[in-house]
Design a protein around this motif. Structure first.
Motif, PDB file in Angstrom:
ATOM      1  N   LYS A  34      59.175 -33.349  -9.582  1.00  0.00           N
ATOM      2  CA  LYS A  34      58.285 -34.507  -9.599  1.00  0.00           C
ATOM      3  C   LYS A  34      58.499 -35.298 -10.881  1.00  0.00           C
ATOM      4  N   LYS A  35      58.608 -36.611 -10.767  1.00  0.00           N
ATOM      5  CA  LYS A  35      58.853 -37.446 -11.933  1.00  0.00           C
ATOM      6  C   LYS A  35      57.600 -37.528 -12.805  1.00  0.00           C
ATOM      7  N   PRO A  36      57.802 -37.714 -14.124  1.00  0.00           N
ATOM      8  CA  PRO A  36      56.655 -37.837 -15.026  1.00  0.00           C
ATOM      9  C   PRO A  36      55.748 -39.001 -14.644  1.00  0.00           C
ATOM     10  N   THR A  37      54.496 -38.907 -15.068  1.00  0.00           N
ATOM     11  CA  THR A  37      53.523 -39.958 -14.749  1.00  0.00           C
ATOM     12  C   THR A  37      53.956 -41.313 -15.288  1.00  0.00           C
ATOM     13  N   THR A  38      54.524 -41.330 -16.501  1.00  0.00           N
ATOM     14  CA  THR A  38      54.959 -42.610 -17.078  1.00  0.00           C
ATOM     15  C   THR A  38      55.986 -43.294 -16.182  1.00  0.00           C
ATOM     16  N   VAL A  39      56.873 -42.502 -15.573  1.00  0.00           N
ATOM     17  CA  VAL A  39      57.903 -43.066 -14.697  1.00  0.00           C
ATOM     18  C   VAL A  39      57.281 -43.581 -13.405  1.00  0.00           C
ATOM     19  N   ARG A  40      56.371 -42.799 -12.816  1.00  0.00           N
ATOM     20  CA  ARG A  40      55.761 -43.205 -11.555  1.00  0.00           C
ATOM     21  C   ARG A  40      54.925 -44.482 -11.724  1.00  0.00           C
ATOM     22  N   VAL A  41      54.175 -44.559 -12.832  1.00  0.00           N
ATOM     23  CA  VAL A  41      53.379 -45.762 -13.104  1.00  0.00           C
ATOM     24  C   VAL A  41      54.295 -46.964 -13.316  1.00  0.00           C
ATOM     25  N   ALA A  42      55.363 -46.766 -14.095  1.00  0.00           N
ATOM     26  CA  ALA A  42      56.292 -47.860 -14.370  1.00  0.00           C
ATOM     27  C   ALA A  42      56.978 -48.326 -13.091  1.00  0.00           C
ATOM     28  N   ARG A  43      57.332 -47.375 -12.216  1.00  0.00           N
ATOM     29  CA  ARG A  43      58.003 -47.753 -10.967  1.00  0.00           C
ATOM     30  C   ARG A  43      57.066 -48.578 -10.074  1.00  0.00           C
ATOM     31  N   TRP A  44      55.804 -48.152  -9.999  1.00  0.00           N
ATOM     32  CA  TRP A  44      54.857 -48.924  -9.186  1.00  0.00           C
ATOM     33  C   TRP A  44      54.721 -50.335  -9.741  1.00  0.00           C
ATOM     34  N   SER A  45      54.579 -50.434 -11.077  1.00  0.00           N
ATOM     35  CA  SER A  45      54.427 -51.759 -11.695  1.00  0.00           C
ATOM     36  C   SER A  45      55.673 -52.610 -11.480  1.00  0.00           C
ATOM     37  N   ALA A  46      56.846 -51.971 -11.589  1.00  0.00           N
ATOM     38  CA  ALA A  46      58.094 -52.715 -11.442  1.00  0.00           C
ATOM     39  C   ALA A  46      58.314 -53.188 -10.008  1.00  0.00           C
ATOM     40  N   THR A  47      57.822 -52.417  -9.055  1.00  0.00           N
ATOM     41  CA  THR A  47      57.993 -52.802  -7.645  1.00  0.00           C
ATOM     42  C   THR A  47      56.840 -53.668  -7.133  1.00  0.00           C
ATOM     43  N   HIS A  48      55.765 -53.758  -7.907  1.00  0.00           N
ATOM     44  CA  HIS A  48      54.634 -54.628  -7.552  1.00  0.00           C
ATOM     45  C   HIS A  48      54.261 -55.476  -8.785  1.00  0.00           C
ATOM     46  N   PRO A  49      55.196 -56.264  -9.306  1.00  0.00           N
ATOM     47  CA  PRO A  49      54.968 -56.939 -10.601  1.00  0.00           C
ATOM     48  C   PRO A  49      53.791 -57.896 -10.609  1.00  0.00           C
ATOM     49  N   TRP A  50      53.622 -58.690  -9.518  1.00  0.00           N
ATOM     50  CA  TRP A  50      52.524 -59.659  -9.536  1.00  0.00           C
ATOM     51  C   TRP A  50      51.171 -58.964  -9.520  1.00  0.00           C
ATOM     52  N   ARG A  51      51.077 -57.883  -8.780  1.00  0.00           N
ATOM     53  CA  ARG A  51      49.813 -57.135  -8.772  1.00  0.00           C
ATOM     54  C   ARG A  51      49.515 -56.557 -10.156  1.00  0.00           C
ATOM     55  N   ALA A  52      50.534 -55.958 -10.751  1.00  0.00           N
ATOM     56  CA  ALA A  52      50.342 -55.341 -12.067  1.00  0.00           C
ATOM     57  C   ALA A  52      49.934 -56.375 -13.111  1.00  0.00           C
ATOM     58  N   MET A  53      50.611 -57.518 -13.112  1.00  0.00           N
ATOM     59  CA  MET A  53      50.292 -58.555 -14.099  1.00  0.00           C
ATOM     60  C   MET A  53      48.913 -59.157 -13.853  1.00  0.00           C
ATOM     61  N   THR A  54      48.568 -59.339 -12.589  1.00  0.00           N
ATOM     62  CA  THR A  54      47.240 -59.880 -12.261  1.00  0.00           C
ATOM     63  C   THR A  54      46.137 -58.924 -12.690  1.00  0.00           C
ATOM     64  N   LEU A  55      46.342 -57.632 -12.400  1.00  0.00           N
ATOM     65  CA  LEU A  55      45.344 -56.634 -12.800  1.00  0.00           C
ATOM     66  C   LEU A  55      45.187 -56.593 -14.317  1.00  0.00           C
ATOM     67  N   TRP A  56      46.288 -56.731 -15.041  1.00  0.00           N
ATOM     68  CA  TRP A  56      46.217 -56.715 -16.509  1.00  0.00           C
ATOM     69  C   TRP A  56      45.442 -57.917 -17.038  1.00  0.00           C
ATOM     70  N   ILE A  57      45.733 -59.081 -16.495  1.00  0.00           N
ATOM     71  CA  ILE A  57      45.028 -60.294 -16.928  1.00  0.00           C
ATOM     72  C   ILE A  57      43.538 -60.179 -16.621  1.00  0.00           C
ATOM     73  N   LEU A  58      43.203 -59.670 -15.445  1.00  0.00           N
ATOM     74  CA  LEU A  58      41.794 -59.498 -15.082  1.00  0.00           C
ATOM     75  C   LEU A  58      41.109 -58.487 -15.996  1.00  0.00           C
ATOM     76  N   PHE A  59      41.831 -57.418 -16.327  1.00  0.00           N
ATOM     77  CA  PHE A  59      41.272 -56.392 -17.215  1.00  0.00           C
ATOM     78  C   PHE A  59      40.956 -56.974 -18.593  1.00  0.00           C
ATOM     79  N   VAL A  60      41.935 -57.671 -19.181  1.00  0.00           N
ATOM     80  CA  VAL A  60      41.738 -58.247 -20.514  1.00  0.00           C
ATOM     81  C   VAL A  60      40.619 -59.296 -20.485  1.00  0.00           C
TER      82      VAL A  60
END
Length: 730
Positions: free
Chosen positions: A3-29
């Motif tokens: 099983k891949k490390p958590t950092t890799v799995r999180v990064a892969r999700w963000s990299a494959t869903h970039p607009w969602r990740a960036m939108t969530l970050w902007i909303l969080f901040v």
């Protein structure tokens, strides 16, 4: 397949869903900042309240004395002797104008100075004294009008509200200055590091958004643990440093892997597995260090600790989520808007020549290099043995403001308006007369001593219920002077026990600025070993677990202690004396700000782990690929040198900007951190670390059996005769 490390799995999700990740970050901040703005910042009212002076403050608070805000209108000669008739006319004009105002409840008759060279008019403000600084400007305008009408004398105003307003304005200007200067300085350094504007802008974006989010969260946290004036400055200081550093580590590794031919997604994944892991470990190390501040059991450290922890956590989360999304979305566009000369330098793939030359002494003569460098650092740390701790007082505020210039003339003409000790007594109500008689006796004895400036009528107050009585006993000397310290010793050791001490059932304590500074310094000396022990122990455990090596953990602690000691010595050398006042633009307080050594230690210990984890991770990579120790050390340091140097320069630049600010605590913090990071990234990482690891050889990776995992063992072959040991492999 493991099983891949958590950092890799999180990064892969963000990299494959970039607009969602960036939108969530902007909303969080945005949510953090909005909620924080609505909640507001709750400031602590107990900063530095410890020891006997803390008990005195508590007793005074129980009395609920009316304590209205007052301002002082001072009338003096512009030059030569004071024309008393002109001064009296200005005083009468002041009294008439002030008494006609609805925001003034009382205006005292003018009081002449003992030497006849000044007149003082005391003005009592209406309303809540806590907000007086927000309402003092109209009164200052009245004083300015009196000055214009009476040009023959100097008419000026000072007092708590005026000074607080000037201080708040100065702090606000300083904060804006730090913001305005830190951004271009950081961007320039990153441009040199990456050679492209977009790549340079990505770390700045992460750093800024981390600071914005953490500022909002710190406002919310202040309602649980009240904050301190310096919290926002520290969040900016730490946030820009770690936010840029974390994204710098990640981005450099991603670019490196793309240059080797990997796809964007694979490059992001590998960066997450290596640099992302290092970021998490570094973040944990910083959080652990900052958590040690809570052991000091002090509102100042609790506030600074929470602010620092929040901004580091936000930066770590951002580097693991939104950063992979940005990199994946940009792809090769991250290298666009290139600066021609800088781009050619950063894109060059030839073997580095500078760092192998720098490392040569450490790798060829490790013992001699280690001894010389450690002795040099210890010599630099030596001045710290004479370090003195002081809390800044009103006399340390910048003299560039009119309120402080007037304050200096006020205390010169009326010494009793300057530094004062507060003797607070709590006793049964039927003892009130006896307590007052004892305090009167105390004031009479003090009047015979030149260490005190006793008024004709001692300033004694008794609470409405008769249980609490206080005496303000002025001293004509500055709060940090030897004479002021002696006056405190005389009070606590002789006068108070000989008078109040004779009243049966009375609880008493001596407070005030002089007592508060002395008690706080003693408090720090008691808490510093506890905090250091906590940070050392938990850092050791984190490093041992991360690298599966007891030796790496011990050497990490040793190197960081060397770095912190050298920073302490340099700080003492620069700020405890007066030789650097004109160079750095400060007025020496004769020591180091009391809370700074403890806070500086935990910050340095946390931030220096950034480099240590990053560099040692690279060295371990080489060792696990079968490199001899010297090859692995050369490989790890040369391949990470560009990243570490750029990260260190960013930190040094941001911290140095804080060294230019007006407040002495920010100036000392900025200079101390900048010097420590510079030492850490140069002498420690380029000289001490390689020589030590080369000397230790295979022993670097030793660990007891319970700490090992399958595949963790590093089998380091012996160096091959004739090989060029400075040539990095990989």
């Amino acid at each position: 397949m493991s099983k891949k490390p958590t950092t890799v799995r999180v990064a892969r999700w963000s990299a494959t869903h970039p607009w969602r990740a960036m939108t969530l970050w902007i909303l969080f901040v945005a949510a953090c900042y909005a909620l924080g703005s609505v909640a507001g910042f709750k400031e602590s009212t107990t900063d530095g309240v410890v020891g006997e002076s803390g008990r005195a403050s508590t007793i005074v608070d129980e009395a609920h004395f009316p304590n209205p805000a007052t301002e002082n209108v001072l009338i003096t000669a512009r030059s030569g002797s004071l024309d008393m008739a002109a001064a009296k006319a200005a005083a009468d004009d002041t009294i008439g104008r002030m008494r006609s105002r609805s925001d003034v409840t009382k205006v005292d008759d003018p009081v002449p100075a003992h030497n006849g060279q000044a007149l003082l008019v005391v003005v009592t403000m209406a309303g809540d004294p806590k907000t007086a600084s927000d309402r003092v400007e109209p009164l200052r305008q009245v004083t300015a009008e009196v000055q214009r009408a009476h040009q023959g004398v100097r008419v000026e105003q000072t007092g708590g509200p005026s000074i607080n307003k000037a201080l708040n304005d100065t702090i606000g200007e300083d904060f804006q200055k730090a913001e305005l200067l830190s951004l271009p300085a950081t961007l320039v350094i990153l441009l040199v590091a990456f050679g492209a504007l977009i790549a340079a802008g990505v770390p700045v974006i992460l750093g800024l958004t981390s600071v914005v989010g953490a500022l909002g969260l710190s406002n919310l946290a202040s309602h649980l643990i009240p904050g301190n004036d310096s919290t926002s400055s520290v969040i900016l200081l730490i946030g820009m440093a770690v936010g840029v550093d974390y994204s710098l580590f990640y981005l450099r590794r991603e670019r490196e892997e793309r240059a080797r031919g990997r796809s964007h997604l694979d490059a992001v994944e590998l960066a997450a597995e290596t640099s992302g892991h290092a970021v998490v470990v570094s973040g944990v190390a910083v959080v652990i260090s900052m958590a040690g501040l809570f052991l000091a059991r002090d509102s100042i450290f609790s506030s600074l600790g929470i602010g620092s922890i929040l901004v580091v956590l936000v930066a770590v989360v951002g580097s693991l989520t939104v950063l992979p999304a940005i990199l994946a979305k940009l792809g090769r566009w991250v290298d666009k808007l290139r600066v021609p000369v800088l781009w050619r330098l950063t894109a060059r793939r030839s073997e580095p020549k500078l760092w192998p030359a720098i490392l040569r002494p450490a790798l060829r003569a490790p013992l001699a290099t280690l001894v010389v460098s450690v002795v040099a650092l210890l010599a630099l740390a030596a001045p710290a043995l004479t370090m003195k701790l002081n809390l800044p007082g009103i006399e340390d505020l910048p003299r560039t403001t009119a309120a402080m210039q007037a304050y200096d003339r006020l205390t010169a003409a009326f010494p009793s308006t300057g530094t004062a000790h507060v003797i607070a007594v709590k006793a049964p109500a039927d003892k009130a007369a006896q307590v007052k008689a004892a305090l009167t006796d105390l004031a009479g004895r003090a009047s015979k001593d030149t260490l005190f400036a006793v008024e004709d009528e001692p300033a004694i107050r008794t609470s409405a219920d008769g249980r609490i009585t206080t005496l303000e006993l002025p001293t004509p000397y500055g709060g940090r002077s030897t004479e002021a310290s002696r006056s405190l010793d005389v009070l606590r050791g002789n006068l108070v026990p000989a008078t109040i001490g004779k009243v049966a059932g009375a609880e008493y304590a001596v407070g005030g600025m002089v007592a508060g500074s002395a008690d706080y310094a003693e408090h720090i000396k008691q808490k510093l070993p506890i905090v250091i022990g906590f940070v050392l122990l938990l850092t050791f455990l984190v490093m041992a677990y991360t690298f599966r090596s007891i030796v790496v953990a011990l050497t990490a602690i040793g190197l960081n202690l060397l770095s912190a000691g050298a920073a302490y010595g340099l700080l003492t050398l620069v700020f405890q004396g007066t030789w650097a006042e004109d160079v750095l633009g400060f007025h020496s307080i004769g020591g180091i700000v009391s809370w700074l050594p403890l806070f500086l230690f935990v910050v340095l210990f946390g931030l220096s782990m950034d480099y240590h984890v990053f560099v040692v991770s690279r060295i371990r990579e080489g060792a696990r690929h079968g490199m001899p120790t010297r090859f692995a050390v050369a490989h790890g340091i040369t391949t990470s040198a560009g990243t570490v140097t750029s990260a260190a320069l960013v930190m040094v630049a941001v911290f140095s900007i804080f060294g230019t600010l007006s407040a002495i605590e920010m100036k000392q913090l900025g200079v101390g951190l900048a010097a420590a990071i510079l030492l850490d990234a140069t002498i420690i990482r380029a000289v001490v670390l390689p020589s030590l690891m080369t000397l230790l050889g295979k022993a670097n990776w030793w660990a007891p059996r319970f700490l090992r995992r399958p595949g963790d063992d590093v089998e380091v072959p012996e160096p091959v005769a004739g090989h060029r040991e400075l040539t990095p492999v990989g």
